[in-house]
Design a protein around this motif. Structure first.
Motif, PDB file in Angstrom:
ATOM      1  N   LEU A  70      -0.518  -1.476   8.643  1.00 13.10           N
ATOM      2  CA  LEU A  70      -0.963  -0.450   7.709  1.00 13.10           C
ATOM      3  C   LEU A  70      -1.854   0.582   8.394  1.00 13.10           C
ATOM      4  O   LEU A  70      -1.810   1.778   8.069  1.00 13.10           O
ATOM      5  N   LEU A  71      -2.676   0.127   9.335  1.00 10.82           N
ATOM      6  CA  LEU A  71      -3.579   1.040  10.034  1.00 10.82           C
ATOM      7  C   LEU A  71      -2.783   2.094  10.805  1.00 10.82           C
ATOM      8  O   LEU A  71      -3.087   3.285  10.743  1.00 10.82           O
ATOM      9  N   GLU A  72      -1.741   1.648  11.520  1.00  9.53           N
ATOM     10  CA  GLU A  72      -0.955   2.641  12.248  1.00  9.53           C
ATOM     11  C   GLU A  72      -0.218   3.558  11.285  1.00  9.53           C
ATOM     12  O   GLU A  72      -0.060   4.755  11.556  1.00  9.53           O
ATOM     13  N   SER A  73       0.237   3.025  10.159  1.00  9.37           N
ATOM     14  CA  SER A  73       0.895   3.874   9.159  1.00  9.37           C
ATOM     15  C   SER A  73      -0.057   4.967   8.676  1.00  9.37           C
ATOM     16  O   SER A  73       0.352   6.110   8.457  1.00  9.37           O
ATOM     17  N   MET A  74      -1.330   4.632   8.498  1.00 10.08           N
ATOM     18  CA  MET A  74      -2.325   5.608   8.075  1.00 10.08           C
ATOM     19  C   MET A  74      -2.463   6.726   9.111  1.00 10.08           C
ATOM     20  O   MET A  74      -2.499   7.912   8.764  1.00 10.08           O
ATOM     21  N   VAL A  75      -2.535   6.338  10.382  1.00  7.62           N
ATOM     22  CA  VAL A  75      -2.651   7.327  11.449  1.00  7.62           C
ATOM     23  C   VAL A  75      -1.412   8.219  11.485  1.00  7.62           C
ATOM     24  O   VAL A  75      -1.508   9.450  11.588  1.00  7.62           O
ATOM     25  N   LYS A  76      -0.233   7.617  11.391  1.00  2.00           N
ATOM     26  CA  LYS A  76       1.010   8.390  11.477  1.00  2.00           C
ATOM     27  C   LYS A  76       1.172   9.322  10.285  1.00  2.00           C
ATOM     28  O   LYS A  76       1.669  10.446  10.437  1.00  2.00           O
ATOM     29  N   ARG A  77       0.761   8.877   9.092  1.00  2.00           N
ATOM     30  CA  ARG A  77       0.891   9.735   7.926  1.00  2.00           C
ATOM     31  C   ARG A  77       0.027  10.987   8.050  1.00  2.00           C
ATOM     32  O   ARG A  77       0.454  12.086   7.710  1.00  2.00           O
ATOM     33  N   GLU A  78      -1.195  10.821   8.513  1.00  2.00           N
ATOM     34  CA  GLU A  78      -2.043  12.000   8.683  1.00  2.00           C
ATOM     35  C   GLU A  78      -1.514  12.902   9.795  1.00  2.00           C
ATOM     36  O   GLU A  78      -1.634  14.124   9.720  1.00  2.00           O
ATOM     37  N   ALA A  79      -0.918  12.286  10.821  1.00  2.00           N
ATOM     38  CA  ALA A  79      -0.358  13.069  11.920  1.00  2.00           C
ATOM     39  C   ALA A  79       0.981  13.707  11.548  1.00  2.00           C
ATOM     40  O   ALA A  79       1.449  14.621  12.246  1.00  2.00           O
ATOM     41  N   GLY A  80       1.617  13.213  10.474  1.00  2.74           N
ATOM     42  CA  GLY A  80       2.889  13.758  10.040  1.00  2.74           C
ATOM     43  C   GLY A  80       4.060  13.371  10.922  1.00  2.74           C
ATOM     44  O   GLY A  80       5.007  14.142  11.094  1.00  2.74           O
ATOM     45  N   VAL A  81       4.009  12.150  11.485  1.00  4.35           N
ATOM     46  CA  VAL A  81       5.099  11.681  12.337  1.00  4.35           C
ATOM     47  C   VAL A  81       5.634  10.357  11.807  1.00  4.35           C
ATOM     48  O   VAL A  81       4.926   9.613  11.134  1.00  4.35           O
ATOM     49  N   LYS A  82       6.897  10.078  12.111  1.00  4.16           N
ATOM     50  CA  LYS A  82       7.514   8.828  11.671  1.00  4.16           C
ATOM     51  C   LYS A  82       7.190   7.688  12.626  1.00  4.16           C
ATOM     52  O   LYS A  82       6.941   6.556  12.196  1.00  4.16           O
ATOM     53  N   ASP A  83       7.208   7.977  13.933  1.00  3.59           N
ATOM     54  CA  ASP A  83       6.944   6.968  14.955  1.00  3.59           C
ATOM     55  C   ASP A  83       5.959   7.515  15.968  1.00  3.59           C
ATOM     56  O   ASP A  83       5.819   8.735  16.152  1.00  3.59           O
TER      57      ASP A  83
ATOM     58  N   SER B 206       0.842  -1.189   0.000  1.00  2.00           N
ATOM     59  CA  SER B 206       0.000   0.000   0.000  1.00  2.00           C
ATOM     60  C   SER B 206       0.881   1.244   0.000  1.00  2.00           C
ATOM     61  O   SER B 206       1.986   1.224   0.562  1.00  2.00           O
ATOM     62  N   PRO B 207       0.411   2.345  -0.611  1.00  2.00           N
ATOM     63  CA  PRO B 207       1.156   3.605  -0.518  1.00  2.00           C
ATOM     64  C   PRO B 207       1.302   4.090   0.923  1.00  2.00           C
ATOM     65  O   PRO B 207       2.155   4.927   1.218  1.00  2.00           O
ATOM     66  N   LEU B 208       0.477   3.573   1.825  1.00  2.00           N
ATOM     67  CA  LEU B 208       0.589   3.956   3.227  1.00  2.00           C
ATOM     68  C   LEU B 208       1.929   3.546   3.823  1.00  2.00           C
ATOM     69  O   LEU B 208       2.426   4.190   4.749  1.00  2.00           O
ATOM     70  N   SER B 209       2.501   2.461   3.317  1.00  3.93           N
ATOM     71  CA  SER B 209       3.773   1.962   3.838  1.00  3.93           C
ATOM     72  C   SER B 209       4.550   1.312   2.701  1.00  3.93           C
ATOM     73  O   SER B 209       4.540   0.085   2.556  1.00  3.93           O
ATOM     74  N   PRO B 210       5.218   2.110   1.865  1.00  5.77           N
ATOM     75  CA  PRO B 210       5.877   1.592   0.659  1.00  5.77           C
ATOM     76  C   PRO B 210       6.923   0.511   0.922  1.00  5.77           C
ATOM     77  O   PRO B 210       7.224  -0.283   0.031  1.00  5.77           O
TER      78      PRO B 210
END
Length: 287
Positions: free
Chosen positions: A244-257, A199-203
């Motif tokens: 992938l779900l956590e990656s989605m949350v982190k991407r919207e939040a703009g954080v790496k971890d 997924s583009p959420l986590s390449p």
């Protein structure tokens, strides 16, 4: 036989398996040559595993009380990390923190109470702070993000109490699956059809990693004497979707971890994201 006894027996069966894998992994990581790029990172991760594994299994050796303490502890920390990423105010953070203790507590004291009434109470709790504050600008967003956090963290973690010996198997299988996904992605994910991103959420997550996770989770469930096709599917699919779900949350939040305090991983949510959805799906197929 009680669920507490079964969970303790399952933890006892898992102990030599986990100890053997940790020992072999420790030797392998120590033997890595200095030119290996991820040598330092892998050593940090192994040390974190070496601390986390005894804490996880030891909680189940203490019975349902230990499982509750584990679920509540994980939930409070994870809820705090999620609240920061979601930008939730103090009131919603308090709701998430209280639910992180209360939901596993109900699972321990009165498991039959976790039904439709509990779901209704969670919905009310998620919206209550924004409603009482009269927030006309972001109230709906706050309520939705709080409800999502409640369903993502405290509800799945109640499975550590409700599932008994199965919870031990799921925890071990998810951990093995994470390692298998990394090994599969490293060995098979450089070229060919398996190198495609999930997924583009986590390449960086590829289908090769899914293959590695499938093998590792299946082997772990067999090793602890808990394999069934339904459980294997729940753990595998839950592990992939949780990541992938956590990656989605982190991407919207703009954080790496989700955090920075857990060596080799970042935050607690970065370590248990797969476990949360795997527990949820396991409850769907087993309870």
């Amino acid at each position: 036989m009680s669920a507490a006894v079964l969970a303790g027996e399952a933890a006892g069966r898992a102990l030599p398996v986990v100890a053997g894998v940790l020992g072999a992994g420790g030797v392998a990581v120590a033997a890595l040559p200095s030119r290996v790029r991820m040598r330092g990172e892998l050593r940090k991760r192994w040390r974190t595993w070496a601390v986390a594994a005894p804490l996880f299994l030891g909680a189940f050796l203490l019975g349902r009380a230990g499982a509750f303490a584990l679920a509540a502890g994980l939930g409070v920390v994870a809820a705090g990390e999620y609240a920061r990423m979601a930008g939730l105010p103090r009131g919603e953070r308090a709701v998430l923190g209280a639910a992180a203790v209360a939901v596993p507590g109900v699972a321990w004291a009165a498991p039959g109470a976790l039904g439709l009434r509990a779901a209704c109470l969670l919905l009310v709790a998620a919206a209550a702070v924004a409603l009482l504050s009269g927030d006309t600008e972001t109230g709906f967003t706050r309520a939705c993000r709080t409800l999502f956090g409640l369903l993502w963290i405290p509800v799945p973690l109640s499975g550590l109490v409700l599932l008994g010996d199965t919870a031990v198997a799921v925890g071990v299988a998810v951990a093995f699956g994470d390692v298998g996904a990394w090994c599969g992605g490293t060995a098979l994910g450089r070229r060919g059809p398996l190198s495609r991103a999930l997924s583009p959420l986590s390449p960086r997550k590829t289908w090769a990693g899914v293959v590695g996770a499938a093998v590792a989770t299946g082997a772990a469930l067999v090793a602890v004497g808990a394999f069934s096709p339904a459980l294997w599917a729940a753990v595998l699919v839950g592990g992939v979707l949780g990541d992938l779900l956590e990656s989605m949350v982190k991407r919207e939040a703009g954080v790496k971890d989700a955090g920075s305090w857990l060596p080799g991983f970042g935050g607690l949510l970065d370590r248990i994201d797969s476990l949360l959805v795997a527990l949820l799906l396991t409850m769907v197929v087993t309870l």
